[in-house]
Design a protein around this motif. Sequence first.
Motif, PDB file in Angstrom:
ATOM      1  N   UNK A  54       0.726  -1.191  -0.168  1.00 52.87           N
ATOM      2  CA  UNK A  54      -0.068   0.003   0.181  1.00 52.87           C
ATOM      3  C   UNK A  54       0.932   1.201  -0.007  1.00 52.87           C
ATOM      4  N   UNK A  55       1.789   1.135  -0.922  1.00 58.78           N
ATOM      5  CA  UNK A  55       2.346   2.591  -0.864  1.00 58.78           C
ATOM      6  C   UNK A  55       2.266   3.776  -2.043  1.00 58.78           C
ATOM      7  N   UNK A  56       0.660   3.518  -2.146  1.00 58.84           N
ATOM      8  CA  UNK A  56       0.523   4.442  -3.276  1.00 58.84           C
ATOM      9  C   UNK A  56      -0.443   5.514  -2.234  1.00 58.84           C
ATOM     10  N   UNK A  57       0.367   6.339  -3.078  1.00 59.30           N
ATOM     11  CA  UNK A  57      -0.012   7.969  -2.181  1.00 59.30           C
ATOM     12  C   UNK A  57      -2.160   8.257  -2.855  1.00 59.30           C
TER      13      UNK A  57
ATOM     14  N   UNK B 194      -5.571   0.790 -15.197  1.00 61.35           N
ATOM     15  CA  UNK B 194      -4.898  -0.219 -14.919  1.00 61.35           C
ATOM     16  C   UNK B 194      -5.411  -0.798 -13.125  1.00 61.35           C
ATOM     17  N   UNK B 195      -5.314  -2.094 -13.311  1.00 62.76           N
ATOM     18  CA  UNK B 195      -5.702  -3.381 -11.924  1.00 62.76           C
ATOM     19  C   UNK B 195      -4.286  -2.529 -11.265  1.00 62.76           C
ATOM     20  N   UNK B 196      -4.873  -2.578  -9.939  1.00 68.31           N
ATOM     21  CA  UNK B 196      -3.938  -1.579  -9.202  1.00 68.31           C
ATOM     22  C   UNK B 196      -3.363  -3.636  -8.378  1.00 68.31           C
ATOM     23  N   UNK B 197      -2.330  -3.663  -8.003  1.00 64.70           N
ATOM     24  CA  UNK B 197      -2.519  -5.058  -6.958  1.00 64.70           C
ATOM     25  C   UNK B 197      -1.420  -4.737  -6.160  1.00 64.70           C
ATOM     26  N   UNK B 198      -1.089  -5.177  -5.041  1.00 62.85           N
ATOM     27  CA  UNK B 198      -0.850  -4.843  -3.753  1.00 62.85           C
ATOM     28  C   UNK B 198       0.511  -5.613  -3.236  1.00 62.85           C
ATOM     29  N   UNK B 199       1.348  -5.332  -3.119  1.00 61.47           N
ATOM     30  CA  UNK B 199       2.313  -7.538  -3.166  1.00 61.47           C
ATOM     31  C   UNK B 199       2.842  -6.664  -1.652  1.00 61.47           C
TER      32      UNK B 199
ATOM     33  N   UNK C 209       7.227 -12.164  -8.386  1.00 63.36           N
ATOM     34  CA  UNK C 209       7.187 -11.983  -9.097  1.00 63.36           C
ATOM     35  C   UNK C 209       7.561 -11.211 -10.424  1.00 63.36           C
ATOM     36  N   UNK C 210       8.527 -10.084 -10.545  1.00 58.73           N
ATOM     37  CA  UNK C 210       9.286  -9.577 -10.996  1.00 58.73           C
ATOM     38  C   UNK C 210      11.033 -10.278 -11.280  1.00 58.73           C
ATOM     39  N   UNK C 211      11.012 -11.800 -10.675  1.00 57.19           N
ATOM     40  CA  UNK C 211      12.087 -12.251 -11.246  1.00 57.19           C
ATOM     41  C   UNK C 211      11.577 -13.092 -12.079  1.00 57.19           C
ATOM     42  N   UNK C 212       9.938 -13.632 -12.085  1.00 53.14           N
ATOM     43  CA  UNK C 212       9.522 -15.049 -12.707  1.00 53.14           C
ATOM     44  C   UNK C 212       9.763 -14.635 -13.617  1.00 53.14           C
TER      45      UNK C 212
END
Length: 71
Positions: free
Chosen positions: A37-40, A54-59, A67-70
């Motif tokens: 939830x680091x989105x202002x 866009x969809x917003x995914x909180x991880x 996720x990014x590494x995969x």
Amino acid sequence: MTTLHLYLGSFIDDSMYTKFRTLITRTRPVEVLVENNDLKSTLVPILKNSPFVPSISVLSKDKLLTYVASL
């Protein structure tokens, strides 16, 4: 058609989020990944009012990195 483009970056913006607005308009993201939830709260309306919402995914940080590494 599905294509994978992943953009990672950071920048210093002004109080009106001019660079962020330009980035969203130019890249037309389908999904925005946010860490813990680091989105202002001021940026959510910008995303929701963009031409392509866009969809917003909180991880968590670990899940985000995994996720990014995969990709």
